[in-house]
Design a protein around this motif. Structure first.
Motif, PDB file in Angstrom:
ATOM      1  N   GLY A  15     -16.608 -41.665  28.535  1.00  0.00           N
ATOM      2  CA  GLY A  15     -15.623 -42.257  29.443  1.00  0.00           C
ATOM      3  C   GLY A  15     -14.876 -41.145  30.131  1.00  0.00           C
ATOM      4  O   GLY A  15     -15.216 -39.967  29.989  1.00  0.00           O
ATOM      5  N   ARG A  16     -13.875 -41.523  30.858  1.00  0.00           N
ATOM      6  CA  ARG A  16     -13.079 -40.555  31.613  1.00  0.00           C
ATOM      7  C   ARG A  16     -12.180 -39.753  30.672  1.00  0.00           C
ATOM      8  O   ARG A  16     -11.752 -40.264  29.630  1.00  0.00           O
ATOM      9  N   MET A  17     -11.884 -38.531  31.020  1.00  0.00           N
ATOM     10  CA  MET A  17     -10.982 -37.738  30.193  1.00  0.00           C
ATOM     11  C   MET A  17      -9.586 -38.352  30.184  1.00  0.00           C
ATOM     12  O   MET A  17      -9.109 -38.853  31.196  1.00  0.00           O
ATOM     13  N   HIS A  18      -8.952 -38.293  29.036  1.00  0.00           N
ATOM     14  CA  HIS A  18      -7.640 -38.884  28.829  1.00  0.00           C
ATOM     15  C   HIS A  18      -6.613 -37.757  28.682  1.00  0.00           C
ATOM     16  O   HIS A  18      -6.964 -36.624  28.344  1.00  0.00           O
ATOM     17  N   LEU A  19      -5.350 -38.095  28.901  1.00  0.00           N
ATOM     18  CA  LEU A  19      -4.301 -37.079  28.783  1.00  0.00           C
ATOM     19  C   LEU A  19      -4.329 -36.393  27.409  1.00  0.00           C
ATOM     20  O   LEU A  19      -4.065 -35.204  27.287  1.00  0.00           O
ATOM     21  N   GLY A  20      -4.662 -37.158  26.375  1.00  0.00           N
ATOM     22  CA  GLY A  20      -4.741 -36.584  25.016  1.00  0.00           C
ATOM     23  C   GLY A  20      -5.841 -35.531  24.912  1.00  0.00           C
ATOM     24  O   GLY A  20      -5.671 -34.497  24.259  1.00  0.00           O
ATOM     25  N   ASN A  21      -6.981 -35.770  25.554  1.00  0.00           N
ATOM     26  CA  ASN A  21      -8.046 -34.765  25.570  1.00  0.00           C
ATOM     27  C   ASN A  21      -7.574 -33.534  26.329  1.00  0.00           C
ATOM     28  O   ASN A  21      -7.792 -32.401  25.896  1.00  0.00           O
ATOM     29  N   ALA A  22      -6.913 -33.790  27.466  1.00  0.00           N
ATOM     30  CA  ALA A  22      -6.435 -32.669  28.290  1.00  0.00           C
ATOM     31  C   ALA A  22      -5.485 -31.784  27.478  1.00  0.00           C
ATOM     32  O   ALA A  22      -5.512 -30.550  27.589  1.00  0.00           O
ATOM     33  N   PHE A  23      -4.674 -32.405  26.646  1.00  0.00           N
ATOM     34  CA  PHE A  23      -3.730 -31.653  25.822  1.00  0.00           C
ATOM     35  C   PHE A  23      -4.479 -30.729  24.849  1.00  0.00           C
ATOM     36  O   PHE A  23      -4.169 -29.536  24.732  1.00  0.00           O
ATOM     37  N   MET A 232      -1.172 -35.699  17.919  1.00  0.00           N
ATOM     38  CA  MET A 232      -1.585 -36.785  18.817  1.00  0.00           C
ATOM     39  C   MET A 232      -0.501 -37.037  19.858  1.00  0.00           C
ATOM     40  O   MET A 232       0.687 -36.820  19.601  1.00  0.00           O
ATOM     41  N   LEU A 233      -0.909 -37.542  20.985  1.00  0.00           N
ATOM     42  CA  LEU A 233       0.049 -38.012  21.984  1.00  0.00           C
ATOM     43  C   LEU A 233       0.466 -39.437  21.614  1.00  0.00           C
ATOM     44  O   LEU A 233      -0.395 -40.273  21.335  1.00  0.00           O
ATOM     45  N   THR A 234       1.736 -39.675  21.629  1.00  0.00           N
ATOM     46  CA  THR A 234       2.211 -41.025  21.326  1.00  0.00           C
ATOM     47  C   THR A 234       3.236 -41.458  22.378  1.00  0.00           C
ATOM     48  O   THR A 234       3.757 -40.627  23.131  1.00  0.00           O
ATOM     49  N   ASP A 235       3.547 -42.744  22.350  1.00  0.00           N
ATOM     50  CA  ASP A 235       4.660 -43.180  23.181  1.00  0.00           C
ATOM     51  C   ASP A 235       5.942 -43.037  22.352  1.00  0.00           C
ATOM     52  O   ASP A 235       5.909 -42.564  21.207  1.00  0.00           O
ATOM     53  N   ARG A 236       7.071 -43.468  22.919  1.00  0.00           N
ATOM     54  CA  ARG A 236       8.336 -43.235  22.222  1.00  0.00           C
ATOM     55  C   ARG A 236       8.444 -43.996  20.907  1.00  0.00           C
ATOM     56  O   ARG A 236       9.178 -43.629  20.013  1.00  0.00           O
ATOM     57  N   GLU A 237       7.654 -45.057  20.785  1.00  0.00           N
ATOM     58  CA  GLU A 237       7.669 -45.823  19.533  1.00  0.00           C
ATOM     59  C   GLU A 237       6.693 -45.252  18.503  1.00  0.00           C
ATOM     60  O   GLU A 237       6.506 -45.821  17.437  1.00  0.00           O
ATOM     61  N   GLY A 238       6.044 -44.151  18.832  1.00  0.00           N
ATOM     62  CA  GLY A 238       5.135 -43.523  17.878  1.00  0.00           C
ATOM     63  C   GLY A 238       3.724 -44.086  17.916  1.00  0.00           C
ATOM     64  O   GLY A 238       2.899 -43.761  17.076  1.00  0.00           O
ATOM     65  N   ARG A 239       3.433 -44.941  18.905  1.00  0.00           N
ATOM     66  CA  ARG A 239       2.067 -45.480  19.009  1.00  0.00           C
ATOM     67  C   ARG A 239       1.161 -44.460  19.672  1.00  0.00           C
ATOM     68  O   ARG A 239       1.524 -43.871  20.694  1.00  0.00           O
ATOM     69  N   LYS A 240      -0.006 -44.280  19.069  1.00  0.00           N
ATOM     70  CA  LYS A 240      -0.950 -43.292  19.597  1.00  0.00           C
ATOM     71  C   LYS A 240      -1.433 -43.715  20.982  1.00  0.00           C
ATOM     72  O   LYS A 240      -1.809 -44.868  21.186  1.00  0.00           O
ATOM     73  N   LEU A 241      -1.422 -42.788  21.922  1.00  0.00           N
ATOM     74  CA  LEU A 241      -1.988 -43.073  23.237  1.00  0.00           C
ATOM     75  C   LEU A 241      -3.491 -42.810  23.156  1.00  0.00           C
ATOM     76  O   LEU A 241      -3.920 -41.827  22.580  1.00  0.00           O
ATOM     77  N   SER A 242      -4.267 -43.693  23.701  1.00  0.00           N
ATOM     78  CA  SER A 242      -5.706 -43.541  23.540  1.00  0.00           C
ATOM     79  C   SER A 242      -6.414 -43.900  24.832  1.00  0.00           C
ATOM     80  O   SER A 242      -5.787 -44.190  25.856  1.00  0.00           O
ATOM     81  N   LYS A 243      -7.756 -43.880  24.757  1.00  0.00           N
ATOM     82  CA  LYS A 243      -8.546 -44.208  25.936  1.00  0.00           C
ATOM     83  C   LYS A 243      -8.226 -45.610  26.441  1.00  0.00           C
ATOM     84  O   LYS A 243      -8.510 -45.937  27.577  1.00  0.00           O
ATOM     85  N   ALA A 246      -5.501 -46.926  30.032  1.00  0.00           N
ATOM     86  CA  ALA A 246      -6.295 -46.452  31.174  1.00  0.00           C
ATOM     87  C   ALA A 246      -5.435 -45.734  32.204  1.00  0.00           C
ATOM     88  O   ALA A 246      -5.923 -44.909  32.972  1.00  0.00           O
ATOM     89  N   ASP A 247      -4.122 -46.051  32.230  1.00  0.00           N
ATOM     90  CA  ASP A 247      -3.266 -45.396  33.214  1.00  0.00           C
ATOM     91  C   ASP A 247      -3.021 -43.930  32.867  1.00  0.00           C
ATOM     92  O   ASP A 247      -2.381 -43.211  33.618  1.00  0.00           O
ATOM     93  N   LEU A 248      -3.496 -43.487  31.698  1.00  0.00           N
ATOM     94  CA  LEU A 248      -3.355 -42.078  31.360  1.00  0.00           C
ATOM     95  C   LEU A 248      -4.679 -41.344  31.452  1.00  0.00           C
ATOM     96  O   LEU A 248      -4.824 -40.257  30.930  1.00  0.00           O
ATOM     97  N   ASP A 249      -5.679 -41.957  32.095  1.00  0.00           N
ATOM     98  CA  ASP A 249      -6.913 -41.182  32.260  1.00  0.00           C
ATOM     99  C   ASP A 249      -6.796 -40.330  33.514  1.00  0.00           C
ATOM    100  O   ASP A 249      -5.968 -40.568  34.396  1.00  0.00           O
ATOM    101  N   LEU A 250      -7.606 -39.296  33.546  1.00  0.00           N
ATOM    102  CA  LEU A 250      -7.451 -38.306  34.615  1.00  0.00           C
ATOM    103  C   LEU A 250      -7.763 -38.891  35.991  1.00  0.00           C
ATOM    104  O   LEU A 250      -7.238 -38.416  36.991  1.00  0.00           O
TER     105      LEU A 250
END
Ligand code: GLU
Length: 312
Positions: A15-23, A232-243, A246-250
């Protein structure tokens, strides 16, 4: 030991690269480049149903856009079956590699899922099956490696000392699936070993895979790379951001922001910049230090690039 530093990006082009991969790639790149090291790119496309050349091209384009260039691309895993077959033969000569006809369903019935990665621990029954019992099967088996009663320990460059007893925590693990596909654990060790990778930087969801990989390196005679598992990248509630976000894909981020904004946001979120400012990846090289990168989850927030700010 003064080996030249060789790091790598090992994306799975499903799939498309995600912000977490970029990190993770930003840190892999900075770690190698800040010590004059080389970066290799390798497509981990063992899953030939989900991985495509088109996704691979997008990932290359995204890496270039981020300013994370690499020195050489090593062969994709789908082209490396002969090397993995040879490694399997070597392992057969050094440890107990045995056929297994268990299905995922039958394993779940036997064992509660393993806490660290949700996989059930494999029971010893297949390992102890007689030749006669094995001959009864008409379908090809998966091949497993017996997990010895061995404490594997290493020091992660971010998370510190980590240890695991292979038999208790992991159990006998698959090297080649019944459909003939080699698994990630074997492929990653053979590739990192053969191409001389000296440091592995990747998401901390792979921390618990590392003892298995170290054991395979020992059996196959490869040197052990340094490991840096990144938060891991998470949101403010501590939820993991993942693929799934979709709004965080490159693809989406590239339409909205410049590369300096994305790099600046990641660098600020992990402690490499005191305050957010747009920056090019190479500007971060001189002051890079792993000591600045903590273990805490990374909450990327700036100008609304955050899971928490989207749709809430
Ligand atoms: N292919 C894996 C991924 O895309 C990374 C595996 C590794 O770095 O060892 O998450």
């Amino acid at each position: 030991m003064n080996r030249p530093v060789i790091g790598r990006f090992a994306p799975t082009p499903s799939g498309r690269m995600h912000l977490g991969n970029a990190f993770a790639y930003l840190l892999a790149w900075l770690s190698a480049r800040s010590r004059g090291g080389e970066i290799q790119l390798r497509m981990e496309d063992l899953d030939t149903l989900r991985c495509t050349e088109e996704n691979g091209e997008c990932i290359r384009s995204d890496l270039r856009w981020l300013g994370l260039e690499w020195d050489r691309e090593t062969p994709p895993q789908r082209s490396r079956t002969a090397a993995y077959e040879q490694a399997l033969e070597t392992l057969r000569g050094k440890a107990n590699v045995f056929p297994c006809w268990c299905t995922r369903g039958s394993l779940n019935l036997v064992n509660a899922p393993h806490a660290s990665d949700g996989h059930p621990i494999h029971p010893a029954s297949c390992r102890e099956a007689s030749e006669e019992e094995r001959r009864k099967h008409k379908t090809p088996p998966a091949w497993r490696l017996e997990a010895p009663d061995l404490q594997v320990s290493f020091t992660d460059g971010v998370y510190g000392p980590y240890e695991e007893n292979l038999k208790d925590a992991c159990g006998d693990f698959v090297l080649r699936r019944a459909d003939g596909v080699f698994v990630y654990q074997l492929a990653v060790v053979v590739d990192d070993g053969e191409f001389g990778v000296t440091e592995v930087v990747r998401g901390c969801d792979l921390l618990s895979s590392t003892p298995r990989q170290i054991y395979l390196q020992q059996l196959l005679g490869y040197p052990q790379p340094a490991y840096f598992h990144v938060p891991m990248l998470t949101d403010r509630e501590g939820r993991k951001l993942s693929k799934r976000d979709a709004d965080l894909d490159l693809g989406v981020l590239r339409q909205r922001y410049g590369p300096e904004t994305v790099i600046g946001l990641l660098a600020h979120a992990c402690g490499l910049l005191d305050r957010f400012e747009p920056v090019r990846a190479e500007e971060l090289i001189p002051a890079f230090s792993w000591e600045k990168v903590g273990k805490k989850n990374i909450v990327p927030e700036s100008d609304g690039i955050t899971g928490a700010d989207n749709g809430t």
